[in-house]
Design a protein around this motif. Structure first.
Motif, short mmCIF file in Angstrom:
data_model
loop_
_atom_site.label_atom_id
_atom_site.label_comp_id
_atom_site.label_asym_id
_atom_site.label_seq_id
_atom_site.Cartn_x
_atom_site.Cartn_y
_atom_site.Cartn_z
N GLN A 89 0.82 -1.34 -0.04
CA GLN A 89 -0.02 0.01 0.17
C GLN A 89 0.82 1.31 0.04
O GLN A 89 2.03 1.28 0.36
CB GLN A 89 -0.99 -0.09 1.50
CG GLN A 89 -2.04 -1.16 1.24
CD GLN A 89 -2.79 -1.10 0.18
OE1 GLN A 89 -3.43 -0.03 -0.48
NE2 GLN A 89 -3.14 -2.20 -0.36
N PRO A 90 0.21 2.18 -0.36
CA PRO A 90 1.30 3.60 -0.42
C PRO A 90 1.52 4.05 1.03
O PRO A 90 0.74 4.14 1.80
CB PRO A 90 0.22 4.58 -1.06
CG PRO A 90 -0.60 3.83 -1.87
CD PRO A 90 -1.04 2.61 -1.34
N VAL A 91 2.64 4.39 1.22
CA VAL A 91 3.18 4.92 2.66
C VAL A 91 2.21 6.02 2.98
O VAL A 91 1.89 5.75 4.25
CB VAL A 91 4.57 5.09 2.72
CG1 VAL A 91 4.89 5.65 3.87
CG2 VAL A 91 5.63 4.02 2.30
N SER A 92 1.91 6.80 2.11
CA SER A 92 1.15 8.08 2.80
C SER A 92 -0.15 7.61 3.20
O SER A 92 -0.55 8.08 4.19
CB SER A 92 1.01 8.77 1.59
OG SER A 92 0.37 8.11 0.38
N LYS A 93 -0.79 6.53 2.72
CA LYS A 93 -2.13 6.03 3.01
C LYS A 93 -1.81 5.39 4.35
O LYS A 93 -2.73 5.59 5.33
CB LYS A 93 -2.80 4.88 2.07
CG LYS A 93 -3.86 4.41 2.58
CD LYS A 93 -4.61 3.44 1.81
CE LYS A 93 -5.78 2.82 1.87
NZ LYS A 93 -6.39 1.73 1.13
N ASN A 94 -0.84 4.32 4.47
CA ASN A 94 -0.62 3.82 5.80
C ASN A 94 -0.32 4.90 6.84
O ASN A 94 -0.99 4.68 7.90
CB ASN A 94 0.72 2.83 5.61
CG ASN A 94 0.19 1.61 4.70
OD1 ASN A 94 -0.95 1.30 4.68
ND2 ASN A 94 1.21 1.05 4.42
N LEU A 95 0.47 5.88 6.63
CA LEU A 95 0.80 6.74 7.75
C LEU A 95 -0.16 7.58 8.08
O LEU A 95 -0.48 8.25 9.10
CB LEU A 95 2.01 7.84 7.15
CG LEU A 95 3.42 6.79 7.14
CD1 LEU A 95 4.49 7.71 6.57
CD2 LEU A 95 3.86 6.33 8.49
N GLY A 96 -1.04 7.97 7.00
CA GLY A 96 -2.23 8.65 7.25
C GLY A 96 -3.36 8.07 8.36
O GLY A 96 -3.82 8.67 9.10
N GLU A 97 -3.53 6.64 7.93
CA GLU A 97 -4.24 6.14 8.97
C GLU A 97 -3.79 6.01 10.38
O GLU A 97 -4.38 6.08 11.21
CB GLU A 97 -4.77 4.88 8.43
CG GLU A 97 -5.52 4.78 7.24
CD GLU A 97 -5.53 3.38 6.64
OE1 GLU A 97 -4.97 2.46 7.05
OE2 GLU A 97 -6.60 3.20 5.74
N ALA A 98 -2.58 5.68 10.45
CA ALA A 98 -1.92 5.67 11.82
C ALA A 98 -1.64 6.90 12.51
O ALA A 98 -2.16 6.98 13.72
CB ALA A 98 -0.39 5.05 11.71
#
Length: 321
Positions: A89-98
């Motif tokens: 998954q895109p890192v930005s998506k993972n970090l945005g959720e976290a």
């Protein structure tokens, strides 16, 4: 006015340079350690060298460090933090959720710490030298010295039967309404937020007490007392406003650092925030996630320091350095 503008420009330049240096160091840091994300395949049965080489080529790990660095900066300039090695998954998506899970928990704990810390510090300063002051100071020092993970485990032992001990939501709550979901998240957030609040409470209380004591010794406070103003009114109208300079600075600085320091708290309570994301990325050697997480945390800390400088300039225009 010119001095204030010059200070803002200098602080902005320092913030941008700091972020660039952090980006470069984060890139190099995870590539000087032994192994990479594909090294774990060596321990997987039936994995071949050809498969490992194909994955290294797909991830760009077979290129030189310089080529990887240039490609990373190019993608970063377009807002692309890459894709996670772990889930694709895109890192930005993972970090945005976290980060979206971490910030409400941290903000709730910080608000609790600010309110309780300022009230405790002011009360201790007003009653300086009394038993109340000594009790509040000792308790603040004790809480300030306790490790966050130990406080978390202690709260789990004491309140684990009252509040949820882990996770963000109740998995057995089927199709909840918006209100039920918000209450469920807040209920799960109670213990980790309380740990954040307790770890910050001590330093807020001690700093507020010191700043209030210094302000109470100023000449204008003595003048206000001579005019017959009551102590609560003096504290409310004169003392707190002038004592807020170091307190506001502390709030801005700790807010940035606590976002990056919740790894242990989120691990204890299984909270799916950025701390857990960093821990998972470290164990799986997920370079893009680590780079993205460290970049986000660095930006948060730098921005909080930058805001702290602007707040100090606003509260005290005499600051020019």
């Amino acid at each position: 006015m010119n001095r204030g503008l010059d200070l803002v420009l200098r602080r902005t330049a320092v913030a941008l340079i700091t972020i660039f240096c952090a980006v470069s160091l984060n890139f190099l840091l995870f590539r000087v350690v032994p192994g990479d994300a594909v090294s774990n395949l060596a321990r997987v049965p039936n994995s071949t060298v050809a498969q490992q080489q194909a994955l290294r080529h797909e991830f760009g790990l077979d290129r030189s460090i310089g080529a990887q660095y240039v490609a990373y900066l190019r993608e970063l300039a377009h807002g692309n933090l890459g894709r996670s090695f772990a889930n694709g998954q895109p890192v930005s998506k993972n970090l945005g959720e976290a980060l979206g899970n971490t910030l409400p928990m941290v903000l709730l704990g910080t608000v609790v710490a600010i309110v309780a810390g300022i009230a405790t510090g002011v009360l201790g300063a007003v009653r300086r030298g009394t038993r109340t002051d000594r009790a509040l100071t000792v308790s603040s020092l004790a809480v300030y010295a306790l490790p966050a993970q130990w406080v978390g485990l202690l709260l789990l032992f004491l309140l684990g039967g009252v509040f949820p001990s882990g996770g963000r939501v109740d998995e057995f709550l089927i199709e909840p309404s918006a209100w039920q979901h918000a209450v469920d998240v807040l209920w799960h957030m109670a213990l980790p937020s309380l740990v954040v609040g307790l770890t910050l409470f001590g330093q807020y209380a001690l700093l507020t007490r010191t700043a209030t004591l210094e302000t109470l010794s100023e000449d204008y406070v003595l003048t206000a007392r001579a005019k017959g103003l009551s102590t609560p009114r003096i504290v409310r109208r004169h003392v707190l406003r002038n004592a807020m300079l170091p307190i506001s600075t502390m709030i801005a600085l700790t807010l940035g650092s606590v976002v990056g320091g919740v790894v242990l708290i989120e691990t204890v309570f299984s909270w799916p925030g950025i701390g857990r994301a960093v821990y998972s990325a470290v164990t799986s050697r997920d370079y893009p996630m680590l780079q993205g997480a460290f970049l986000v945390l660095t930006v948060v800390v730098v921005v909080c320091n930058y805001v702290s400088d602007l707040v100090c300039l606003r509260l005290d225009p005499r600051i020019t350095a």
